[in-house]
Each structure stands twice: as C-alpha cells, then as structure tokens.
Design an enzyme around this catalytic site. Structure first.
Site, mmCIF file in Angstrom:
data_model
loop_
_atom_site.group_PDB
_atom_site.id
_atom_site.type_symbol
_atom_site.label_atom_id
_atom_site.label_comp_id
_atom_site.label_asym_id
_atom_site.label_seq_id
_atom_site.Cartn_x
_atom_site.Cartn_y
_atom_site.Cartn_z
ATOM 1 N N MET A 30 0.459 33.142 -6.884
ATOM 2 C CA MET A 30 0.790 32.811 -5.503
ATOM 3 C C MET A 30 1.767 31.627 -5.490
ATOM 4 S SD MET A 30 -2.479 33.669 -3.177
ATOM 5 C CE MET A 30 -3.388 32.174 -3.465
ATOM 6 N N HIS A 37 -0.234 28.377 -15.030
ATOM 7 C CA HIS A 37 0.516 29.627 -14.850
ATOM 8 C C HIS A 37 1.481 29.834 -16.027
ATOM 9 C CE1 HIS A 37 -0.240 28.463 -10.508
ATOM 10 N NE2 HIS A 37 -0.723 29.681 -10.545
ATOM 11 N N GLY A 149 -6.056 33.895 -15.612
ATOM 12 C CA GLY A 149 -6.681 32.701 -16.179
ATOM 13 C C GLY A 149 -8.196 32.744 -16.029
ATOM 14 N N LYS A 151 -9.918 30.273 -15.438
ATOM 15 C CA LYS A 151 -10.327 29.297 -14.407
ATOM 16 C C LYS A 151 -10.926 30.036 -13.203
ATOM 17 C CE LYS A 151 -9.176 25.971 -11.148
ATOM 18 N NZ LYS A 151 -8.721 26.870 -10.092
ATOM 19 N N GLN A 155 -12.864 36.056 -10.323
ATOM 20 C CA GLN A 155 -11.713 36.917 -10.039
ATOM 21 C C GLN A 155 -11.380 37.783 -11.263
ATOM 22 O OE1 GLN A 155 -7.960 35.721 -7.873
ATOM 23 N NE2 GLN A 155 -7.178 35.497 -9.937
ATOM 24 N N ARG A 189 -4.461 23.459 -5.995
ATOM 25 C CA ARG A 189 -5.219 22.695 -4.993
ATOM 26 C C ARG A 189 -5.414 21.234 -5.381
ATOM 27 N NH1 ARG A 189 -7.070 26.318 -1.126
ATOM 28 N NH2 ARG A 189 -6.857 28.464 -1.822
HETATM 29 O O1 PAF Z 1 -5.132 33.935 -8.727
HETATM 30 C C1 PAF Z 1 -4.236 34.058 -7.867
HETATM 31 O O2 PAF Z 1 -3.267 33.305 -7.844
HETATM 32 C C2 PAF Z 1 -4.360 35.162 -6.830
HETATM 33 O O3 PAF Z 1 -5.681 35.366 -6.469
HETATM 34 C C3 PAF Z 1 -3.689 36.478 -7.268
HETATM 35 C C4 PAF Z 1 -4.386 37.078 -8.482
HETATM 36 C C5 PAF Z 1 -2.228 36.243 -7.588
HETATM 37 C C6 PAF Z 1 -3.777 37.496 -6.136
HETATM 38 O O4 PAF Z 1 -3.136 37.057 -4.995
#
Ligand code: PAF
Length: 284
Positions: A30, A37, A149, A151, A155, A189
C-alpha cells in the site's frame, strides 16, 4: 523501472516476459515503503527473473474512514526507493481499475475463521477487504510467486488459505519481519508516533520476547503470562487490544503440554498508532 497504471500496460509487459520464459515475483503493497517492503523486493529478486511491485491503498480493507484518509501516501519517494532497489515494474492501479462498479457492488472473497480472532475481531471486514484485493491483484498480475512479510502474520495465513481454497496458481513466500535497531517492527504506522511514543514503542517486542522466555523456561500458566504482559503494557501507556499465545499453523489458542509450535501475537494502540507484532516460539 517501468511504471504502469493500466491493465493493458501491465498485461503487455507480463506477456512479453512470459514469452521469454521468465519467472515473475509479485510484492503487493500500500506504498509508504520502508526497509521491510524493500526486503521483500530484494528477496523477490533472488527467486525470480522479474519483480513486480504494486502500490494501491485499498479502501476496502479500512474499517475506519479516518484511518484511510490519514494513511501516508508518498508515491514519489516510493518510486525513488524502488528504482534504487532494481524493481522491474511498478503497478499503480487507480481505484476505478480495481473497483470499477464501486466497492459495494464488488464480489468479495471471504476466508472463514479469521473474523473471530485477533485483528479480525478488532477490525470487522478488514480481512475480507485484504482477501478481495489480493485475489484481484493476483489475477491481474499473474505472477508465479508473491511475497508477504511475517509482521502481518494473520494476513500471511489468510492469504495462504485463500490460495489453497481457491486453487490460485501462485506460491506464497514468507519473509521475516524487519526491525529497527531497538527491535521495533518496521511499519508505515510508526510515522504516527511522537518522539516520546517512539521511545517506548520497542517495549512491544520486548514484551513478546519476555512471554516467549517464560514459556521456554517452563511456565505453564499461559493465561497468567498473557495477562501480566498486557497489564505491564497498559501500565506503560499502551492500550493493548490483545496479546495471545496461538498455534503457529492456524492461530487457534495454544495449550501448554499439547502445542509446541507457537506464535505470540499482539496489537496495541500507542497515541494515534495501532501497532502489531508477533514472534515465533518453538517449545519442541
Ligand atoms: O499488507 C499490506 O500492505 C496490504 O494488506 C496488502 C497485502 C498490500 C493488501 O492491500
């Protein structure tokens, strides 16, 4: 690095690489990129011929409108960092490409068993938004593998499950959490923290390490260990949402004597920031 914001541009390049028998790794983000990243991009370069990164601030995964509006958007800086990291293609789709009929009319991907625990419980609808956008991005980019990741451990498991359940032909590669020197997990964040909050923020990681240490040294009263850690964080100025000892494989509550491959996860608010972190703890 090529930058494309249209499906036509993306597909043309992917087709060319495919015709040249090249493998493609995908890093969805994002934006507001940091070393966490970039470590995904760097890892991607070691396992594939070409690396595609996407930047899309996905409105569907924000349960709080103010949070979406405040989310840092730093495209020029992100482009600079990605060019220096040798990313091959940056995909920056506009919202109309991802949600042409609007979000309400969008078919959703719902992964069962995540909404009732950890971040799913605290952020209703969040993981449906993540699962939906990630599925769409996978279909748009058509990479061989995608990197996420650790972290965002919940997810990561959600994406592994959706790939398995929907037979998506892509390999999911997990990359360890990147930390600042004082242990704070890197996150977009962290920018929300004041100087004073930034100083105490690493205590989250310390608290995970302390819990793991107690488990390893044989303390079997895990609920007491958890609640002592939560109380300690609260006494230091955090507003803890959860700190849980879970089974690493499925994030169900772990039990002493039965479960040994564990993940300890937490979420806490500190000032304007909602921070999450987790570590592995293997008792075998
Ligand atoms: O981890 C993130 O930055 C977001 O949740 C992702 C996987 C890009 C989906 O919008």
């Amino acid at each position: 690095m090529q930058i494309v914001d249209s499906l036509l541009g993306l597909r043309a390049q992917i087709r060319t690489w495919r015709a040249q028998q090249m493998s493609i790794a995908f890093v969805p983000t994002m934006g507001n990129l940091h070393q966490g990243h970039l470590s995904l991009v760097q890892r991607a370069q070691t396992i594939a011929d070409k690396v595609v990164v996407s930047i899309f601030v996905n409105p569907l995964q924000f349960d709080d409108k103010a949070d979406l509006q405040a989310y840092p958007r730093t495209l020029q800086q992100d482009i600079q960092q990605l060019s220096e990291t040798d990313c091959d293609l940056l995909f920056t789709p506009p919202a109309e490409l991802i949600y042409p009929k609007g979000m309400a009319a969008q078919t959703k991907v719902v992964v069962p068993g995540v909404d009732d625990k950890l971040c799913g419980k605290m952020r209703p609808g969040h993981f449906d938004g993540v699962a939906t956008v990630v599925t769409k991005l996978f279909n748009l980019v058509q990479a061989d593998m995608a990197l996420f990741g650790e972290k965002d451990y919940q997810q990561l498991l959600l994406i592994r499950q959706l790939v398995e359940d929907l037979n998506v032909p892509i390999d999911i590669v997990a990359v360890p959490t990147c930390r600042e020197q004082d242990g704070l997990a890197m996150s977009s964040r962290n920018h929300y923290l004041t100087e004073a909050e930034r100083e105490i923020a690493p205590q989250l990681y310390q608290s995970l390490l302390n819990v793991a240490e107690q488990l390893r040294s044989g303390n079997t009263d895990w609920p007491a260990v958890q609640s002592a850690a939560v109380q300690q964080l609260a006494s230091r100025g955090f507003k803890p949402e959860y700190l849980e000892i879970c089974r690493a494989a499925d994030l169900e509550t772990a039990h002493p004597g039965t479960d040994t491959a564990l993940r300890i996860l937490l979420a806490a608010r500190l000032g304007k920031a909602r921070l999450i972190d987790n570590i592995a703890c293997d008792l075998a």
